[in-house]
Design a protein around this motif. Structure first.
Motif, PDB file in Angstrom:
ATOM      1  N   MET A 288      81.696  68.939  45.930  1.00 21.06           N
ATOM      2  CA  MET A 288      82.956  68.376  46.432  1.00 21.06           C
ATOM      3  C   MET A 288      82.775  66.897  46.781  1.00 21.06           C
ATOM      4  N   ALA A 289      81.688  66.576  47.482  1.00 20.62           N
ATOM      5  CA  ALA A 289      81.420  65.189  47.859  1.00 20.62           C
ATOM      6  C   ALA A 289      81.213  64.307  46.631  1.00 20.62           C
ATOM      7  N   GLU A 290      80.482  64.832  45.635  1.00 20.03           N
ATOM      8  CA  GLU A 290      80.235  64.081  44.405  1.00 20.03           C
ATOM      9  C   GLU A 290      81.540  63.783  43.661  1.00 20.03           C
ATOM     10  N   LEU A 291      82.430  64.779  43.605  1.00 17.06           N
ATOM     11  CA  LEU A 291      83.697  64.600  42.881  1.00 17.06           C
ATOM     12  C   LEU A 291      84.615  63.611  43.594  1.00 17.06           C
ATOM     13  N   ILE A 292      84.603  63.624  44.923  1.00 22.54           N
ATOM     14  CA  ILE A 292      85.443  62.685  45.689  1.00 22.54           C
ATOM     15  C   ILE A 292      84.913  61.258  45.540  1.00 22.54           C
ATOM     16  N   ILE A 293      83.597  61.113  45.684  1.00 25.87           N
ATOM     17  CA  ILE A 293      83.001  59.773  45.688  1.00 25.87           C
ATOM     18  C   ILE A 293      82.919  59.170  44.285  1.00 25.87           C
ATOM     19  N   ARG A 294      82.492  59.970  43.317  1.00 29.72           N
ATOM     20  CA  ARG A 294      82.177  59.411  41.997  1.00 29.72           C
ATOM     21  C   ARG A 294      83.239  59.674  40.933  1.00 29.72           C
ATOM     22  N   LYS A 295      84.147  60.613  41.184  1.00 27.33           N
ATOM     23  CA  LYS A 295      85.177  60.916  40.170  1.00 27.33           C
ATOM     24  C   LYS A 295      86.594  60.724  40.709  1.00 27.33           C
ATOM     25  N   ASP A 296      86.723  60.264  41.948  1.00 29.36           N
ATOM     26  CA  ASP A 296      88.030  59.966  42.557  1.00 29.36           C
ATOM     27  C   ASP A 296      88.967  61.168  42.612  1.00 29.36           C
ATOM     28  N   TYR A 297      88.434  62.371  42.796  1.00 29.28           N
ATOM     29  CA  TYR A 297      89.268  63.551  43.017  1.00 29.28           C
ATOM     30  C   TYR A 297      89.836  63.490  44.431  1.00 29.28           C
ATOM     31  N   ASP A 298      91.056  64.002  44.640  1.00 28.96           N
ATOM     32  CA  ASP A 298      91.529  64.136  46.014  1.00 28.96           C
ATOM     33  C   ASP A 298      90.842  65.341  46.662  1.00 28.96           C
ATOM     34  N   MET A 299      90.974  65.470  47.967  1.00 29.17           N
ATOM     35  CA  MET A 299      90.227  66.464  48.736  1.00 29.17           C
ATOM     36  C   MET A 299      90.455  67.894  48.226  1.00 29.17           C
ATOM     37  N   GLU A 300      91.730  68.256  48.061  1.00 24.53           N
ATOM     38  CA  GLU A 300      92.043  69.642  47.644  1.00 24.53           C
ATOM     39  C   GLU A 300      91.542  69.920  46.237  1.00 24.53           C
ATOM     40  N   HIS A 301      91.758  68.975  45.328  1.00 28.99           N
ATOM     41  CA  HIS A 301      91.326  69.155  43.940  1.00 28.99           C
ATOM     42  C   HIS A 301      89.805  69.267  43.861  1.00 28.99           C
ATOM     43  N   ALA A 302      89.111  68.436  44.635  1.00 31.29           N
ATOM     44  CA  ALA A 302      87.641  68.478  44.641  1.00 31.29           C
ATOM     45  C   ALA A 302      87.139  69.812  45.181  1.00 31.29           C
ATOM     46  N   PHE A 303      87.771  70.295  46.257  1.00 28.56           N
ATOM     47  CA  PHE A 303      87.357  71.583  46.818  1.00 28.56           C
ATOM     48  C   PHE A 303      87.628  72.719  45.843  1.00 28.56           C
ATOM     49  N   ARG A 304      88.837  72.707  45.268  1.00 29.04           N
ATOM     50  CA  ARG A 304      89.212  73.792  44.345  1.00 29.04           C
ATOM     51  C   ARG A 304      88.295  73.828  43.117  1.00 29.04           C
ATOM     52  N   SER A 305      88.061  72.673  42.517  1.00 34.50           N
ATOM     53  CA  SER A 305      87.189  72.621  41.339  1.00 34.50           C
ATOM     54  C   SER A 305      85.756  72.973  41.710  1.00 34.50           C
ATOM     55  N   GLY A 306      85.303  72.452  42.857  1.00 35.27           N
ATOM     56  CA  GLY A 306      83.923  72.705  43.276  1.00 35.27           C
ATOM     57  C   GLY A 306      83.667  74.162  43.578  1.00 35.27           C
ATOM     58  N   VAL A 307      84.519  74.774  44.411  1.00 30.20           N
ATOM     59  CA  VAL A 307      84.292  76.166  44.797  1.00 30.20           C
ATOM     60  C   VAL A 307      84.499  77.104  43.613  1.00 30.20           C
ATOM     61  N   PHE A 308      85.458  76.778  42.731  1.00 29.75           N
ATOM     62  CA  PHE A 308      85.687  77.620  41.561  1.00 29.75           C
ATOM     63  C   PHE A 308      84.450  77.641  40.673  1.00 29.75           C
ATOM     64  N   GLN A 309      83.912  76.447  40.360  1.00 34.16           N
ATOM     65  CA  GLN A 309      82.770  76.386  39.452  1.00 34.16           C
ATOM     66  C   GLN A 309      81.511  76.959  40.080  1.00 34.16           C
ATOM     67  N   VAL A 310      81.305  76.724  41.371  1.00 32.66           N
ATOM     68  CA  VAL A 310      80.124  77.276  42.040  1.00 32.66           C
ATOM     69  C   VAL A 310      80.183  78.798  42.046  1.00 32.66           C
ATOM     70  N   VAL A 311      81.330  79.361  42.430  1.00 35.23           N
ATOM     71  CA  VAL A 311      81.476  80.823  42.446  1.00 35.23           C
ATOM     72  C   VAL A 311      81.369  81.379  41.025  1.00 35.23           C
ATOM     73  N   SER A 312      81.974  80.689  40.062  1.00 33.56           N
ATOM     74  CA  SER A 312      81.919  81.141  38.669  1.00 33.56           C
ATOM     75  C   SER A 312      80.481  81.174  38.156  1.00 33.56           C
ATOM     76  N   PHE A 313      79.692  80.150  38.504  1.00 38.96           N
ATOM     77  CA  PHE A 313      78.304  80.092  38.033  1.00 38.96           C
ATOM     78  C   PHE A 313      77.395  81.031  38.817  1.00 38.96           C
ATOM     79  N   ILE A 314      77.546  81.108  40.142  1.00 41.27           N
ATOM     80  CA  ILE A 314      76.623  81.920  40.931  1.00 41.27           C
ATOM     81  C   ILE A 314      76.897  83.417  40.750  1.00 41.27           C
ATOM     82  N   THR A 315      78.151  83.767  40.469  1.00 34.86           N
ATOM     83  CA  THR A 315      78.454  85.176  40.165  1.00 34.86           C
ATOM     84  C   THR A 315      78.291  85.454  38.678  1.00 34.86           C
ATOM     85  N   THR A 316      77.888  84.442  37.930  1.00 36.62           N
ATOM     86  CA  THR A 316      77.658  84.514  36.477  1.00 36.62           C
ATOM     87  C   THR A 316      78.913  84.933  35.726  1.00 36.62           C
TER      88      THR A 316
END
Length: 485
Positions: A288-316
């Protein structure tokens, strides 16, 4: 010696189960009046015929499997299920190459979710449903499904369960395994129905809702659209998907006890769940921090994309709502760590399993204490239960085998011309049954069609080895397995 008649008998019974699944898909094809109906009809007849022949050959066998036969029948079940699962693709002509068809089917049954299809939207509804159904059945295990449905079909079911179940610590809800299997499948079914209902409520049609529910709760990742959940452009659907993938990555027995006994707090006392939750929280915060700082995502979009991809990858699971291939490369390291650790044991998720992560951390902690107190006897407890020395040795053997396979296959992938990053993440993805890969040539939103045939067969083998947790498959290739004693 191996009693081949009981092997044939069980495999024949399992083919009848697969024929039933093919029949369900043929009804879907008939309902939509598409050109895959004949392919399913022929596949159904062929599968029933071979199932009948195997049952006929094994008709005089008793109903008791030895430990060796249990390992062999589980491995052969997944191979043969995938073999007959290729028939609808090949007969319909939508996948004309046998290597591609087998890869796609093995990816389905092992809930890996990697695909060789560049355009899944050209598939008729019956084949799309078949892809999703393979993942849903494979989520808890082909033989485990049979034990729940028809326990008398599989003798020595405790040994079979040990050969197919995930995680180093096996537990049961009920003294009779068939009853435990039914309760676990009930949890799985409730999750699937709730997920489908939520998807439909928030905008999916019934076909997409059912398909995405099956692949979400199976943590598989096959989708009916090329752009996965991104197709719907709906934050609400993405949060629903994240929630049900997260729940499907929890140990189903733990989930059952905490919900039925109304003790949700017991979840947070479980060390495996705490490790799983902390990994998700920590990895999400970093991305989330990387997307906000380096990709200019807003807070909600960064959280949604971050948590979605992390859960998607960790749950395989492998579904996506954003192209992680365009993210800062440091986030790839985080997602690769998710691919490695995976979800909880006793869930539909793949990977090393969170409980092994807990055991490794406790082993390291004990080693430091042992250095300071050489004569101390240091137990290792997981959720109040002492872990025997034998299980600790098995853990180290498992980790060694995992890393050895990872190194050998990654090296081989590089040798056949795949770029380094893709070779490493493809191997992690197959061994962990994750699905997406990270790299410059094949990104997380792309198909694996460009892989050479040899690499696809290696990937299919790794998917099976990863799904059956390495030892169940590899033990068959040891000389001791085939000795008379």
């Amino acid at each position: 010696m191996i009693n081949w008649k009981i092997i044939y008998k069980v495999l024949g019974s399992l083919l009848f189960i697969e024929a039933l699944l093919l029949f369900c898909c043929s009804l879907m094809a008939f309902f939509y009046e598409e050109d895959d109906f004949l392919a399913f009809a022929i596949s159904l007849v062929v599968t029933v015929f071979f199932g009948f022949m195997l049952r006929l050959v094994g008709r005089e066998a008793d109903n008791n499997l030895s430990r060796r036969e249990a390992y062999l029948v589980v491995t052969l079940s997944w191979i043969i299920f995938s073999l007959f699962g290729t028939l609808p693709f090949l007969i319909s002509g939508y996948i004309s190459d046998f290597t591609d068809a087998y890869f796609e089917t093995m990816s389905g049954f092992t809930t890996t979710g990697a695909t060789i299809l560049d355009d899944v939207e050209i598939l008729p509804h019956g084949l799309l449903f078949w892809r999703s159904l393979t993942q849903w059945i494979g989520g808890l295990g082909i033989v485990f499904f049979t034990i729940a449905l028809l326990p008398s079909m599989v003798g020595g079911s405790v040994k079979v369960f040990a050969a197919e179940a995930t995680g180093p610590i096996k537990s049961k809800l009920h003294p009779r395994l068939s009853v435990s299997a039914k309760w676990i499948w009930l949890v799985y079914l409730v999750l699937t129905i709730a997920c489908a209902g939520s998807y439909i409520l928030f905008g999916m049609d019934w076909f997409d809702g059912i398909n995405y529910a099956m692949t979400s709760t199976a943590t598989g990742g096959f989708s009916t659209h090329n752009s996965s959940t991104e197709f719907f452009n709906s934050p609400a659907l993405e949060y629903i998907c994240t929630l049900f993938c997260f729940l499907s990555g929890i140990n189903f027995m733990l989930l059952y006890f905490s919900v039925t006994k109304l003790k949700i707090g017991s979840l947070f006392k479980n060390p495996e769940f705490k490790f799983y939750l902390l990994c998700i929280a920590g990895f999400t915060a970093f991305i989330m921090a990387e997307l906000i700082i380096r990709k200019d995502y807003d807070m909600e979009h960064a959280f949604r994309s971050g948590v979605f991809q992390v859960v998607s990858f960790i749950t395989t699971t492998g579904l996506f709502n954003d192209d992680a291939g365009r993210w800062p490369h440091v986030t790839w390291v985080i997602l690769a760590a998710c691919m490695f650790f995976g979800g909880c044991s006793g869930s539909t998720a793949g990977g090393l399993k969170a409980v092994r992560g807990v055991m490794l951390l406790k082993t390291v902690k004990n080693e430091f204490r042992q250095m300071l107190h050489p004569n101390a006897v240091l137990p290792m407890k997981i959720n109040g239960t002492n872990v025997s020395q034998q299980k600790r040795v098995t853990l180290l053997a498992y980790l060694t085998s995992y890393l050895a396979l990872f190194l050998v296959i990654s090296f081989t992938m590089i040798a056949v011309g795949i770029d380094n990053t893709n070779a490493i993440t493809i191997t992690l993805s197959c061994l962990g049954n994750v699905g997406p890969t990270l790299g410059l040539e094949i990104g997380p939103t792309m198909s694996w069609s460009m892989l050479p045939a040899a690499a696809k067969w290696m990937c299919s083998a790794m998917m099976l080895i990863g799904r059956l947790e390495i030892f169940t498959v590899l033990v068959i290739f040891t000389p001791q397995f085939w000795n008379k004693n």
